[in-house]
Motif scaffolding. Structure first.
Motif, PDB file in Angstrom:
ATOM      1  N   PHE A 344      50.861  90.443  45.531  1.00 56.23           N
ATOM      2  CA  PHE A 344      51.747  90.058  44.434  1.00 56.23           C
ATOM      3  C   PHE A 344      51.483  90.925  43.209  1.00 56.23           C
ATOM      4  CE2 PHE A 344      50.724  86.265  46.886  1.00 56.23           C
ATOM      5  CZ  PHE A 344      51.969  85.703  47.147  1.00 56.23           C
ATOM      6  N   LEU A 345      52.477  91.010  42.354  1.00 64.14           N
ATOM      7  CA  LEU A 345      52.249  91.502  40.996  1.00 64.14           C
ATOM      8  C   LEU A 345      51.908  90.287  40.133  1.00 64.14           C
ATOM      9  CD1 LEU A 345      55.116  94.146  40.707  1.00 64.14           C
ATOM     10  CD2 LEU A 345      52.658  94.595  40.677  1.00 64.14           C
ATOM     11  N   ASP A 346      50.840  89.633  40.506  1.00 61.07           N
ATOM     12  CA  ASP A 346      50.443  88.349  39.939  1.00 61.07           C
ATOM     13  C   ASP A 346      49.001  88.099  40.371  1.00 61.07           C
ATOM     14  OD1 ASP A 346      50.011  85.506  39.580  1.00 61.07           O
ATOM     15  OD2 ASP A 346      52.188  85.276  39.428  1.00 61.07           O
ATOM     16  N   GLU A 347      48.148  87.640  39.454  1.00 62.64           N
ATOM     17  CA  GLU A 347      46.725  87.481  39.760  1.00 62.64           C
ATOM     18  C   GLU A 347      46.320  86.051  40.076  1.00 62.64           C
ATOM     19  OE1 GLU A 347      44.950  89.186  36.228  1.00 62.64           O
ATOM     20  OE2 GLU A 347      44.582  91.080  37.292  1.00 62.64           O
ATOM     21  N   ARG A 348      47.280  85.124  40.157  1.00 62.13           N
ATOM     22  CA  ARG A 348      46.898  83.717  40.289  1.00 62.13           C
ATOM     23  C   ARG A 348      46.152  83.411  41.584  1.00 62.13           C
ATOM     24  NH1 ARG A 348      52.455  80.793  39.097  1.00 62.13           N
ATOM     25  NH2 ARG A 348      53.203  82.797  39.869  1.00 62.13           N
ATOM     26  N   HIS A 349      46.413  84.195  42.660  1.00 59.74           N
ATOM     27  CA  HIS A 349      45.743  83.920  43.929  1.00 59.74           C
ATOM     28  C   HIS A 349      44.532  84.821  44.166  1.00 59.74           C
ATOM     29  CE1 HIS A 349      49.024  81.299  45.131  1.00 59.74           C
ATOM     30  NE2 HIS A 349      49.891  82.258  44.813  1.00 59.74           N
ATOM     31  N   SER A 350      44.200  85.679  43.206  1.00 56.91           N
ATOM     32  CA  SER A 350      43.221  86.726  43.470  1.00 56.91           C
ATOM     33  C   SER A 350      41.817  86.183  43.717  1.00 56.91           C
ATOM     34  CB  SER A 350      43.190  87.733  42.323  1.00 56.91           C
ATOM     35  OG  SER A 350      42.847  87.097  41.103  1.00 56.91           O
ATOM     36  N   GLU A 351      41.396  85.152  42.986  1.00 56.21           N
ATOM     37  CA  GLU A 351      40.048  84.635  43.167  1.00 56.21           C
ATOM     38  C   GLU A 351      39.915  83.877  44.477  1.00 56.21           C
ATOM     39  OE1 GLU A 351      38.717  82.397  39.862  1.00 56.21           O
ATOM     40  OE2 GLU A 351      38.907  84.048  38.428  1.00 56.21           O
ATOM     41  N   ARG A 352      40.977  83.213  44.890  1.00 57.42           N
ATOM     42  CA  ARG A 352      40.910  82.374  46.090  1.00 57.42           C
ATOM     43  C   ARG A 352      41.116  83.174  47.366  1.00 57.42           C
ATOM     44  NH1 ARG A 352      45.372  78.563  45.605  1.00 57.42           N
ATOM     45  NH2 ARG A 352      46.581  80.024  46.867  1.00 57.42           N
ATOM     46  N   ASP A 353      42.046  84.140  47.339  1.00 55.03           N
ATOM     47  CA  ASP A 353      42.466  84.800  48.570  1.00 55.03           C
ATOM     48  C   ASP A 353      42.063  86.267  48.656  1.00 55.03           C
ATOM     49  OD1 ASP A 353      43.663  82.459  49.402  1.00 55.03           O
ATOM     50  OD2 ASP A 353      45.571  82.938  48.462  1.00 55.03           O
ATOM     51  N   GLY A 354      41.294  86.780  47.696  1.00 54.35           N
ATOM     52  CA  GLY A 354      40.815  88.156  47.802  1.00 54.35           C
ATOM     53  C   GLY A 354      41.875  89.183  47.485  1.00 54.35           C
ATOM     54  N   ASP A 355      42.236  90.006  48.464  1.00 51.50           N
ATOM     55  CA  ASP A 355      43.113  91.167  48.247  1.00 51.50           C
ATOM     56  C   ASP A 355      44.585  90.735  48.182  1.00 51.50           C
ATOM     57  OD1 ASP A 355      44.052  93.735  47.994  1.00 51.50           O
ATOM     58  OD2 ASP A 355      43.860  94.212  50.115  1.00 51.50           O
ATOM     59  N   THR A 356      44.948  90.063  47.083  1.00 50.56           N
ATOM     60  CA  THR A 356      46.333  89.595  46.943  1.00 50.56           C
ATOM     61  C   THR A 356      47.076  90.257  45.795  1.00 50.56           C
ATOM     62  OG1 THR A 356      45.683  87.766  45.496  1.00 50.56           O
ATOM     63  CG2 THR A 356      45.704  87.325  47.882  1.00 50.56           C
ATOM     64  N   VAL A 357      46.379  91.074  45.004  1.00 53.49           N
ATOM     65  CA  VAL A 357      47.028  91.737  43.876  1.00 53.49           C
ATOM     66  C   VAL A 357      47.468  93.130  44.308  1.00 53.49           C
ATOM     67  CG1 VAL A 357      46.780  92.529  41.498  1.00 53.49           C
ATOM     68  CG2 VAL A 357      45.632  90.437  42.257  1.00 53.49           C
ATOM     69  N   SER A 358      48.693  93.493  43.958  1.00 55.62           N
ATOM     70  CA  SER A 358      49.256  94.784  44.366  1.00 55.62           C
ATOM     71  C   SER A 358      48.361  95.938  43.938  1.00 55.62           C
ATOM     72  CB  SER A 358      50.642  94.963  43.748  1.00 55.62           C
ATOM     73  OG  SER A 358      51.153  96.247  44.030  1.00 55.62           O
ATOM     74  N   HIS A 359      48.318  96.961  44.789  1.00 55.89           N
ATOM     75  CA  HIS A 359      47.577  98.181  44.472  1.00 55.89           C
ATOM     76  C   HIS A 359      48.425  99.150  43.648  1.00 55.89           C
ATOM     77  CE1 HIS A 359      44.776  97.583  48.211  1.00 55.89           C
ATOM     78  NE2 HIS A 359      44.688  96.603  47.325  1.00 55.89           N
TER      79      HIS A 359
END
Length: 475
Positions: A344-359
């Motif tokens: 995603f272009l969104d950080e809300r899931h980054s702590e829980r799911d790891g590699d979820t923020v766009s590169h």
């Protein structure tokens, strides 16, 4: 599979050699400048393939050198499980150009490849040559040394064309984890196309034109694949696919020889033809590159002509070694970039799911992707080849004629600035000018695509089947 072609300087209208080609990969592609970098003592880099690759292996590390060279390259995000980012080559500040081209190994060698294979993969080798080699021969020696010390990770075999202004080499690396490789020198009278890369007969021992490790021939004898009494060692027949030159290779090599026989010899537009003709180039071509192999007065003046997709429906535009940045539109976007469908272009899931923020940076993603725009135009043209494909192809070739006319004055202007010690102004000039050319080409492509879509729709020619339309190709 990829494709490369080398044309020696004796065939060239401008008195210098050429290296051109494209990569065959399904994922996103983007143009980038890798700066010259200094590395701390003891630094390591990771190479190889992972256990999830089509031919699995283990990632490993090799020593980094103290300094890596500046270079231009195209990167992409997926091929047969090879870890991204991947590159097939480009051009470095010393005038060394590299093209990676698939070259399958014989079935038994592929079957010998262990599931824990280690060592640099084909992309690693291309990048390491760009980062470390000052000449084509240095590139060959580097590949030989890396394979001897660290091994080689593959997906079935590969090859490279490594070229500088004086010579070029075809290097083939084989599957099987036996540290088998071979190289053939190409000179001023050579015209060589690779798809796949091939080398035919070699001498009994390495010489000025052929290089290979000490066990190269003896291994084939031990396996029962070669009997010296049967004649010279045919690399393609013994270690490769046994098909020799493929039809497309034979056709384009003969076409280039015919063009070279003319009084005017081969110019940039003949080289463009070799990678833009619809007989050879379609959707599988992820980009296009043409490199004039010259030694300018300053390294910043080295040129690589770049197309963001296969140049059958896209223009090749000059980019410079001295540029300081690439337009965002020609950089990485999320379109067809492996893994982005789960981010995603969104950080809300980054702590829980790891590699979820766009590169991909949000600011880059909001720009038009030159790769996506040109892919759209390509497939519109393929759905109405008469007249769209011919009109669009002709439009870009006319644009390239104009760029060829402008290029000498731009280079001379930058040269004058460099000679006066105005390095910053020279780099700014090269960046602004190439960026303008690239952006103008993108605007043309957007206009052409909008108009082409209306024509295709109004003619009832939208292809809604799952059988893509494309030109007839030799491959």
């Amino acid at each position: 599979m990829s494709y490369g072609i080398y044309i020696g300087r004796n065939h060239s209208a401008d008195g210098h050699a050429w290296l051109a080609g494209y990569g065959d990969e399904p994922s996103s592609h983007w143009l980038e400048i890798a700066p010259r970098e200094t590395h701390a003592p003891g630094s390591q880099i990771e190479v190889g393939v992972s256990p999830s690759a089509d031919l699995p292996g283990q990632r490993s590390t090799i020593p980094q050198v103290a300094q890596t060279f500046r270079h231009l390259r195209v990167s992409y995000s997926y091929y047969l499980g090879v870890p991204a980012p991947i590159t097939n080559g480009g051009l470095n500040e010393h005038g060394v150009a590299v093209r990676d081209i698939w070259s399958t190994s014989r079935k038994e060698l592929i079957e010998m490849t262990p599931p824990d294979q280690r060592g640099p993969n084909y992309s690693d080798l291309a990048r390491l040559v760009l980062e470390r080699a000052r000449t084509a021969r240095e590139g060959v020696d580097l590949i030989a040394a890396l394979i001897a010390e660290h091994g080689y990770s593959c997906y079935g075999g590969n090859s490279h064309i490594i070229a500088d202004p004086d010579e070029a080499w075809v290097v083939i690396e084989f599957s099987g984890a036996q540290k088998l490789w071979v190289a053939e020198r190409l000179g001023p009278d050579s015209i060589r196309a690779s798809r796949p890369g091939y080398i035919r007969t070699i001498p009994d021992k390495p010489d000025d034109d052929f290089l290979f490790p000490e066990h190269f021939i003896s291994f084939a004898i031990d396996q029962g694949w070669y009997d010296p009494a049967q004649g010279p060692f045919d690399v393609n027949a013994i270690y490769g696919d046994g098909k020799g030159r493929w039809d497309g290779v034979a056709w384009i090599e003969e076409e280039m020889r015919q063009r070279a026989s003319r009084p005017e010899k081969i110019g940039v537009h003949d080289v463009v033809f070799a990678i833009a003709t619809e007989r050879l180039t379609g959707d599988t071509a992820g980009y296009g590159q043409v490199v004039p192999l010259v030694h300018p007065s300053h390294d910043a003046l080295r040129v690589m002509w770049h197309a963001p997709v296969g140049p059958v429906t896209a223009p090749l535009v000059p980019v410079f070694m001295g540029m300081t940045e690439i337009p965002l539109e020609y950089g990485i976007h999320r379109y067809l970039t492996t893994g982005e469908s789960a981010r995603f272009l969104d950080e809300r899931h980054s702590e829980r799911d790891g590699d979820t923020v766009s590169h991909v940076a949000q600011g880059a993603e909001v720009t038009h992707s030159a790769f996506a725009v040109q892919k759209r135009l390509m497939h519109l043209a393929f759905q109405m080849q008469d007249p769209l494909l011919h009109e669009i192809h002709a439009h870009w070739r006319r644009l390239e004629v104009g760029l060829e006319a402008e290029l000498p004055e731009v280079l001379r202007s930058a040269e004058i600035l460099l000679e006066q010690g105005e390095d910053h102004l020279a780099r700014r000039l090269l960046t602004v000018q190439s960026s303008l050319w690239l952006q103008n080409a993108l605007q043309d492509a957007m206009c052409l695509a909008d108009a082409a879509e209306m024509r295709v729709r109004n003619c009832g020619a939208l292809n809604l089947s799952l059988h893509p339309m494309k030109p007839d190709q030799v491959w």
